[in-house]
Design an enzyme around this catalytic site. Structure first.
Site, PDB file in Angstrom:
ATOM      1  CE1 TYR A   1      -3.941  -2.572   5.047  1.00  0.00           C
ATOM      2  CE2 TYR A   1      -3.496  -0.191   5.039  1.00  0.00           C
ATOM      3  CZ  TYR A   1      -3.791  -1.258   3.922  1.00  0.00           C
ATOM      4  OH  TYR A   1      -3.857  -1.532   2.969  1.00  0.00           O
TER       5      TYR A   1
ATOM      6  CB  SER B   1      -0.980  -0.267   1.044  1.00  0.00           C
ATOM      7  OG  SER B   1      -1.076   1.629   1.309  1.00  0.00           O
TER       8      SER B   1
HETATM    9  P1  NAD Z   1     -11.524  -5.752   0.277  1.00  0.00           P
HETATM   10  O1  NAD Z   1     -11.506  -5.602   1.886  1.00  0.00           O
HETATM   11  O2  NAD Z   1     -12.659  -5.456  -1.323  1.00  0.00           O
HETATM   12  O3  NAD Z   1     -10.382  -7.218  -0.429  1.00  0.00           O
HETATM   13  C1  NAD Z   1     -10.454  -7.776   0.785  1.00  0.00           C
HETATM   14  C2  NAD Z   1      -9.736  -8.892   0.620  1.00  0.00           C
HETATM   15  O4  NAD Z   1      -9.274  -9.535   1.438  1.00  0.00           O
HETATM   16  C3  NAD Z   1     -11.349  -9.429   0.423  1.00  0.00           C
HETATM   17  O5  NAD Z   1     -11.150 -10.873  -0.118  1.00  0.00           O
HETATM   18  C4  NAD Z   1     -11.398 -10.473   1.912  1.00  0.00           C
HETATM   19  O6  NAD Z   1     -11.579 -11.251   2.246  1.00  0.00           O
HETATM   20  C5  NAD Z   1      -9.825 -10.932   1.977  1.00  0.00           C
HETATM   21  N1  NAD Z   1      -9.468 -11.507   3.067  1.00  0.00           N
HETATM   22  C6  NAD Z   1      -8.999 -10.782   3.850  1.00  0.00           C
HETATM   23  N2  NAD Z   1      -9.066 -11.446   5.272  1.00  0.00           N
HETATM   24  C7  NAD Z   1      -8.811 -12.730   4.828  1.00  0.00           C
HETATM   25  C8  NAD Z   1      -8.142 -13.806   6.074  1.00  0.00           C
HETATM   26  N3  NAD Z   1      -8.246 -14.038   6.707  1.00  0.00           N
HETATM   27  N4  NAD Z   1      -8.144 -14.665   5.000  1.00  0.00           N
HETATM   28  C9  NAD Z   1      -8.749 -14.873   3.248  1.00  0.00           C
HETATM   29  N5  NAD Z   1      -9.009 -13.830   3.027  1.00  0.00           N
HETATM   30  C10 NAD Z   1      -9.179 -12.978   3.378  1.00  0.00           C
HETATM   31  O7  NAD Z   1     -10.482  -4.852  -0.095  1.00  0.00           O
HETATM   32  P2  NAD Z   1      -9.601  -4.454  -1.406  1.00  0.00           P
HETATM   33  O8  NAD Z   1      -9.318  -3.003  -1.542  1.00  0.00           O
HETATM   34  O9  NAD Z   1      -9.660  -5.366  -2.860  1.00  0.00           O
HETATM   35  O10 NAD Z   1      -7.416  -5.262  -0.923  1.00  0.00           O
HETATM   36  C11 NAD Z   1      -7.567  -5.848  -1.467  1.00  0.00           C
HETATM   37  C12 NAD Z   1      -5.383  -5.437  -0.660  1.00  0.00           C
HETATM   38  O11 NAD Z   1      -5.403  -4.277  -1.541  1.00  0.00           O
HETATM   39  C13 NAD Z   1      -5.199  -5.642   0.343  1.00  0.00           C
HETATM   40  O12 NAD Z   1      -3.955  -6.389   0.869  1.00  0.00           O
HETATM   41  C14 NAD Z   1      -5.332  -4.035   0.749  1.00  0.00           C
HETATM   42  O13 NAD Z   1      -4.421  -4.233   2.004  1.00  0.00           O
HETATM   43  C15 NAD Z   1      -4.557  -3.711  -0.828  1.00  0.00           C
HETATM   44  N6  NAD Z   1      -4.933  -2.525  -0.371  1.00  0.00           N
HETATM   45  C16 NAD Z   1      -6.011  -1.732  -0.774  1.00  0.00           C
HETATM   46  C17 NAD Z   1      -6.326   0.022  -1.212  1.00  0.00           C
HETATM   47  C18 NAD Z   1      -7.503   0.205  -1.201  1.00  0.00           C
HETATM   48  O14 NAD Z   1      -7.110   2.051  -1.526  1.00  0.00           O
HETATM   49  N7  NAD Z   1      -8.840  -0.302  -1.657  1.00  0.00           N
HETATM   50  C19 NAD Z   1      -4.705   0.930  -1.395  1.00  0.00           C
HETATM   51  C20 NAD Z   1      -4.056  -0.123  -0.603  1.00  0.00           C
HETATM   52  C21 NAD Z   1      -3.481  -1.686  -0.807  1.00  0.00           C
END
Ligand code: NAD
Length: 248
Positions: free
Chosen positions: A157, A143
């Protein structure tokens, strides 16, 4: 010859977009989910309808036993692994450091950091030429928070993603001569459910003025970078931390 990719946390958001784009690029995709069976099956269904191959596998990334079972199931059902996307992640509660509790901290570090070590361990045992494998690629979803620090929101985080950046640099060097490339993407403000689920649904709107392009990004824009890093087009790229945040 099948080329199999495991995407963790692929039932929605960036993981689901990555699974769909990977299938379109010819990977057989192992769609991991923890609790959202219906959403994961929808991703698998869409991939099947588009002529691709995918399998939904339930496994909690906070559990080592589940992680081992995920890889064994993928081996058995989809064949030889060629790549891994460590995408599953949680932000934990919105809390200052002087408010954080131990259980929340443990959960964030387990899901965001320990799972990435353990999934990568399982992948390396299958991909590394030292273990008789044919090489492959790992992409970690970090991130922009690792650089920004997440003050007054979620330093826990941001710090967990800082660990992923360092892990990416170290592991990339460790396995570079064993046929495995390891890279990370560092998304900025991306339109997924992660913000709303953390109780800060207004976050994208509040912070978008700080983005040089003055807009949020989509899960598909992050997925496209992940697919490129997995592909042979990135054959000389390893240890890279690629910001996908509408400018730095
Ligand atoms: P999201 O919440 O839509 O998806 C997260 C996914 O991780 C979901 O499918 C959830 O079920 C899964 N997950 C969470 N805990 C879990 C576990 N214990 N076992 C298995 N699966 C698990 O969010 P997203 O934005 O798609 O996030 C995906 C990645 O991107 C994450 O690592 C997040 O930190 C990173 N990220 C997101 C953003 C943003 O702005 N959306 C920015 C930077 C980084």
């Amino acid at each position: 010859m099948s080329k199999t990719l495991i995407v963790t946390g692929a039932s929605r958001g960036i993981g689901a977009a990555t699974a769909r784009q990977a299938a379109a690029a010819g990977y057989a995709v192992c769609v991991n989910y923890r609790a959202s069976a219906a959403e994961a099956e929808e991703v698998v269904h869409d991939i099947g309808n588009a002529g691709g191959t995918a399998l939904a596998v339930q496994a909690d990334m906070a559990s080592e036993d589940d992680i081992v079972r995920l890889f064994e199931t993928s081996d058995k059902e989809l064949g030889a692994l060629c790549g891994l996307v460590n995408n599953a992640g949680i932000v934990g509660p919105v809390a200052r450091v002087d408010e954080i509790d131990r259980a929340a901290l443990d959960e964030v570090l387990n899901v965001n950091v320990a799972s990435v070590f353990l999934c990568s361990r399982e992948a390396i045992r299958r991909l590394s030429t030292h273990h008789g494998g044919k090489g492959g690629a790992i992409v970690n979803v970090s991130s922009r928070a690792s650089e920004l620090g997440g003050p007054n929101e979620w330093v826990h985080y941001a710090a967990s993603k800082g660990a992923i950046d360092t892990f990416t640099i170290g592991l990339a060097k460790e396995v570079a001569a064993e046929g495995i490339r390891v890279n990370a993407v560092n998304p900025g403000l991306i339109e997924t459910e992660i913000h709303e689920r953390a109780g800060v649904g207004d976050r994208l709107e509040r912070l978008v003025t700080g983005v040089p392009m003055q807009r949020t990004g989509t899960a598909d824009e992050v997925a496209a970078t992940i697919i490129w890093l997995l592909s042979d087009a990135a054959s000389y790229v390893s240890g890279a931390l690629v910001p996908v945040g509408g400018g730095r």
